[in-house]
Write a protein that holds these residues in place. Structure first.
Motif, mmCIF file in Angstrom:
data_model
loop_
_atom_site.group_PDB
_atom_site.id
_atom_site.type_symbol
_atom_site.label_atom_id
_atom_site.label_comp_id
_atom_site.label_asym_id
_atom_site.label_seq_id
_atom_site.Cartn_x
_atom_site.Cartn_y
_atom_site.Cartn_z
ATOM 1 N N SER A 30 0.812 -1.225 0.078
ATOM 2 C CA SER A 30 0.124 0.006 0.058
ATOM 3 C C SER A 30 1.110 1.358 -0.011
ATOM 4 O O SER A 30 1.981 1.298 0.551
ATOM 5 C CB SER A 30 -1.183 0.089 1.311
ATOM 6 N N LYS A 31 0.349 2.165 -0.412
ATOM 7 C CA LYS A 31 1.108 3.667 -0.644
ATOM 8 C C LYS A 31 1.385 4.075 0.539
ATOM 9 O O LYS A 31 2.245 4.737 0.963
ATOM 10 C CB LYS A 31 0.126 4.612 -1.541
ATOM 11 N N GLY A 32 0.361 4.047 1.700
ATOM 12 C CA GLY A 32 0.713 4.487 2.939
ATOM 13 C C GLY A 32 1.685 3.636 3.849
ATOM 14 O O GLY A 32 2.501 4.285 4.471
ATOM 15 N N TYR A 33 1.612 2.268 3.654
ATOM 16 C CA TYR A 33 2.825 1.658 4.283
ATOM 17 C C TYR A 33 4.178 1.858 3.598
ATOM 18 O O TYR A 33 4.903 2.319 4.469
ATOM 19 C CB TYR A 33 2.541 0.155 3.909
ATOM 20 N N LEU A 34 4.350 2.170 2.278
ATOM 21 C CA LEU A 34 5.528 2.768 1.618
ATOM 22 C C LEU A 34 5.984 4.167 2.379
ATOM 23 O O LEU A 34 7.029 4.364 2.327
ATOM 24 C CB LEU A 34 5.558 2.699 0.227
ATOM 25 N N SER A 35 4.952 4.949 2.378
ATOM 26 C CA SER A 35 5.142 6.426 2.977
ATOM 27 C C SER A 35 5.699 6.154 4.475
ATOM 28 O O SER A 35 6.745 6.926 4.575
ATOM 29 C CB SER A 35 4.075 6.986 2.910
ATOM 30 N N LYS A 36 5.507 5.445 5.174
ATOM 31 C CA LYS A 36 5.835 5.229 6.472
ATOM 32 C C LYS A 36 7.351 4.834 6.369
ATOM 33 O O LYS A 36 8.129 4.946 7.271
ATOM 34 C CB LYS A 36 4.981 4.162 7.518
ATOM 35 N N ILE A 37 7.672 3.642 5.510
ATOM 36 C CA ILE A 37 8.872 3.206 5.159
ATOM 37 C C ILE A 37 9.818 4.310 4.815
ATOM 38 O O ILE A 37 10.870 4.535 5.276
ATOM 39 C CB ILE A 37 8.818 1.996 4.579
ATOM 40 N N GLU A 38 9.381 5.006 3.712
ATOM 41 C CA GLU A 38 10.182 6.155 3.225
ATOM 42 C C GLU A 38 10.689 7.278 4.366
ATOM 43 O O GLU A 38 11.312 7.994 4.255
ATOM 44 C CB GLU A 38 9.576 6.819 2.196
ATOM 45 N N ASN A 39 9.563 7.433 5.216
ATOM 46 C CA ASN A 39 9.934 8.500 6.305
ATOM 47 C C ASN A 39 10.275 7.996 7.580
ATOM 48 O O ASN A 39 10.221 8.645 8.632
ATOM 49 C CB ASN A 39 8.488 9.173 6.703
ATOM 50 N N ASP A 40 10.747 6.816 7.353
ATOM 51 C CA ASP A 40 11.638 5.902 8.741
ATOM 52 C C ASP A 40 10.415 5.997 9.931
ATOM 53 O O ASP A 40 10.892 5.837 11.078
ATOM 54 C CB ASP A 40 12.647 6.727 9.144
ATOM 55 N N LEU A 41 9.355 5.794 9.639
ATOM 56 C CA LEU A 41 8.249 5.579 10.639
ATOM 57 C C LEU A 41 8.166 4.137 11.105
ATOM 58 O O LEU A 41 7.634 3.546 11.928
ATOM 59 C CB LEU A 41 6.818 6.094 10.292
ATOM 60 N N LYS A 42 8.443 3.296 10.144
ATOM 61 C CA LYS A 42 8.338 1.809 10.182
ATOM 62 C C LYS A 42 9.659 1.209 9.529
ATOM 63 O O LYS A 42 10.284 1.807 8.445
ATOM 64 C CB LYS A 42 7.102 1.089 9.338
ATOM 65 N N PRO A 43 10.271 0.011 10.160
ATOM 66 C CA PRO A 43 11.593 -0.448 9.520
ATOM 67 C C PRO A 43 11.120 -1.246 8.298
ATOM 68 O O PRO A 43 10.091 -1.592 8.137
ATOM 69 C CB PRO A 43 11.835 -1.447 10.794
ATOM 70 N N PRO A 44 12.135 -1.423 7.661
ATOM 71 C CA PRO A 44 11.926 -2.256 6.255
ATOM 72 C C PRO A 44 12.047 -3.600 6.577
ATOM 73 O O PRO A 44 12.610 -4.155 7.485
ATOM 74 C CB PRO A 44 13.093 -1.773 5.425
ATOM 75 N N ASN A 45 11.262 -4.355 5.644
ATOM 76 C CA ASN A 45 11.271 -5.941 5.853
ATOM 77 C C ASN A 45 12.051 -6.451 4.496
ATOM 78 O O ASN A 45 12.117 -5.849 3.377
ATOM 79 C CB ASN A 45 9.937 -6.504 5.976
ATOM 80 N N PRO A 46 12.839 -7.710 4.564
ATOM 81 C CA PRO A 46 13.617 -8.100 3.462
ATOM 82 C C PRO A 46 12.643 -8.354 2.160
ATOM 83 O O PRO A 46 13.129 -7.732 0.934
ATOM 84 C CB PRO A 46 14.131 -9.259 3.936
ATOM 85 N N THR A 47 11.594 -8.631 2.108
ATOM 86 C CA THR A 47 10.692 -8.800 1.133
ATOM 87 C C THR A 47 10.454 -7.604 0.555
ATOM 88 O O THR A 47 10.418 -7.421 -0.703
ATOM 89 C CB THR A 47 9.469 -9.502 1.454
ATOM 90 N N MET A 48 9.902 -6.761 1.150
ATOM 91 C CA MET A 48 9.538 -5.463 0.683
ATOM 92 C C MET A 48 10.684 -4.693 -0.271
ATOM 93 O O MET A 48 10.584 -4.236 -1.129
ATOM 94 C CB MET A 48 8.855 -4.547 1.700
ATOM 95 N N ALA A 49 11.948 -4.846 0.850
ATOM 96 C CA ALA A 49 13.258 -4.308 0.002
ATOM 97 C C ALA A 49 13.765 -4.781 -1.263
ATOM 98 O O ALA A 49 13.953 -3.985 -2.283
ATOM 99 C CB ALA A 49 14.440 -4.319 1.047
ATOM 100 N N LYS A 50 13.561 -6.141 -1.469
ATOM 101 C CA LYS A 50 13.879 -6.739 -2.646
ATOM 102 C C LYS A 50 13.075 -6.466 -3.805
ATOM 103 O O LYS A 50 13.273 -6.321 -5.012
ATOM 104 C CB LYS A 50 14.037 -8.282 -2.464
ATOM 105 N N LEU A 51 11.572 -6.271 -3.545
ATOM 106 C CA LEU A 51 10.566 -6.050 -4.482
ATOM 107 C C LEU A 51 11.059 -4.383 -4.887
ATOM 108 O O LEU A 51 10.909 -4.293 -6.063
ATOM 109 C CB LEU A 51 9.230 -6.080 -4.009
ATOM 110 N N CYS A 52 11.066 -3.542 -3.996
ATOM 111 C CA CYS A 52 11.633 -2.226 -4.476
ATOM 112 C C CYS A 52 12.743 -2.073 -5.327
ATOM 113 O O CYS A 52 13.059 -1.287 -6.115
ATOM 114 C CB CYS A 52 11.600 -1.261 -3.178
#
Length: 395
Positions: A30-52
């Motif tokens: 979701s756009k909201g989830y990625l926004s939180k990752i990009e703003n360092d409000l949530k830590p990244p997970n390996p699956t999301m990182a490899k897809l990005c």
């Protein structure tokens, strides 16, 4: 690296000219989830990182930034090999030397082959005790035999010990897997052969791969290509594992290069009748590994296509391979956003997964369960969830 993961993600997204919404569509987060990752409000997970990383063509930078460093302490298992030397040098000797002919040795080998065939389609705990007993029997007989029988027994014991390590890993006993792998190496050296000694590093690289440790995977696979005098087959299998390590690190070029060299070497390999064949017995181990690697590289649509073709080539009795790569195929479909197809193929895989009771297969099934959890309201996800849960909690 001074910048945070979120800062690096924003930098890569800006460089690719993608909006947050477009990135969300490509990676199925979701756009909201990625926004939180990009703003360092949530830590990244390996699956999301490899897809990005794949979507933004970041060359592995996002995968590396998201990865937690892990180390392999091999010292705890180095002492395992001394058991063999002690047995050969100072082991107790019976009052007589058994007379062994080729028929006896062939029978011991056939017994191992039967256990290995059983291990392809059932739980590792069914075969582990028998395998360990066979290693002990072959080693004890070798201590009290003369050449060339002694070397043949040691080589057979080494091969059985190597497979015991694999079954230990499948049972979830990683320390035991390392110990048996090192013991196999020592037995092989005592028998005058470096083939399993080299392959032991391929096995250790496999353990590192399942720990999601790409650097150790690559390093151990490269050691396998240098230690002793590995055959074309062992070098090919080592390159196959090295390629998977590069994929885990997000290095597409190095992965493809190692895979291509592995194909070439395996096409040149010849059989060695001194002990049963080492490594995968699948019709095309490189094709299966390539599908696996594509998933780790975030190229999930390609991964699913490759694995569909390769799974169709696996024999029905090869339940362990069917469960392993079937789970990876369903994961690739889920990560690509093909939820109905993921659930459909998963239904075909769960019976095999339940029968082989594999700790490594459950790792992929847990990743798949987490991914499908993002679509928990989807009809096919609700329907498959009880069966998936039973397999995950069966052990």
């Amino acid at each position: 690296m001074d910048e945070s993961f979120g800062e690096l993600l924003r930098e890569c997204r800006d460089a690719a000219g993608l909006s947050m919404g477009e990135l969300s569509r490509r990676v199925n987060y979701s756009k909201g989830y990625l926004s939180k990752i990009e703003n360092d409000l949530k830590p990244p997970n390996p699956t999301m990182a490899k897809l990005c990383d794949a979507a933004l063509e970041a060359g592995g930078r996002l995968i590396e930034a998201a990865r937690s460093p892990r180390t392999l302490d091999r010292r705890q298992v180095l002492a395992a090999g001394t058991m063999v030397g002690m047995a050969l040098a100072a082991g107790s000797r019976p009052a007589f030397r058994p007379m062994l002919d080729d028929g006896v040795l062939d029978g011991m080998r056939a017994s191992f082959e039967n256990l290995r065939a059983l291990g392809m389609r059932t739980s590792p705990v069914v075969v582990l005790d028998s395998l360990k007993a066979q290693v002990g029997t072959a080693t004890a007989l070798a201590v009290n035999s003369q050449e060339p029988t002694r070397s043949r027994l040691l080589l057979l014991a080494a091969r059985i010990a190597e497979y015991t390590g694999w079954m230990s890993q499948e049972a979830g006993d990683d320390p035991g897997a390392l110990a048996w792998t090192r013991r196999a190496s020592e037995l092989a050296k005592a028998g005058g052969d470096s083939e399993i000694e080299s392959y032991a590093f391929v096995r250790e690289a496999g353990l590192a791969l399942y720990r999601h440790d790409p650097m150790s995977t690559i390093d151990l696979a490269r050691q396998a290509q240098r230690v002793g005098h590995p055959s074309a087959r062992i070098r090919g299998l080592a390159l196959r594992r090295e390629a998977q390590g590069h994929a885990l690190a997000g290095d597409r070029y190095a992965c493809d290069s190692a895979m291509d060299r592995a194909v070439e070497l395996l096409s040149q390999s010849t059989s060695d009748n001194r002990y049963p064949v080492l490594g995968s017995t699948a019709p095309d181990p490189i094709g299966l590994a390539r599908g696996w690697a594509l998933c780790d590289l975030g190229r999930t649509v390609e991964a699913a296509e490759v694995l569909e073709v390769e799974l169709a080539r696996l024999p029905e009795e090869s339940r362990r391979n069917r469960a392993r790569f079937g789970a990876r195929r369903s994961l690739a479909y889920a990560l690509a956003g093909e939820i109905d197809q993921s659930c459909l193929t998963l239904a075909e895989t769960l019976d095999d997964a339940a029968r082989v009771d594999s700790a490594t297969v459950r790792m992929d099934l847990k990743d798949l369960a987490r991914t499908l959890g993002r679509w928990r309201g989807h009809r096919t996800v609700r329907e498959i969830h009880p069966s998936l849960s039973r397999v995950l909690h069966r052990h």
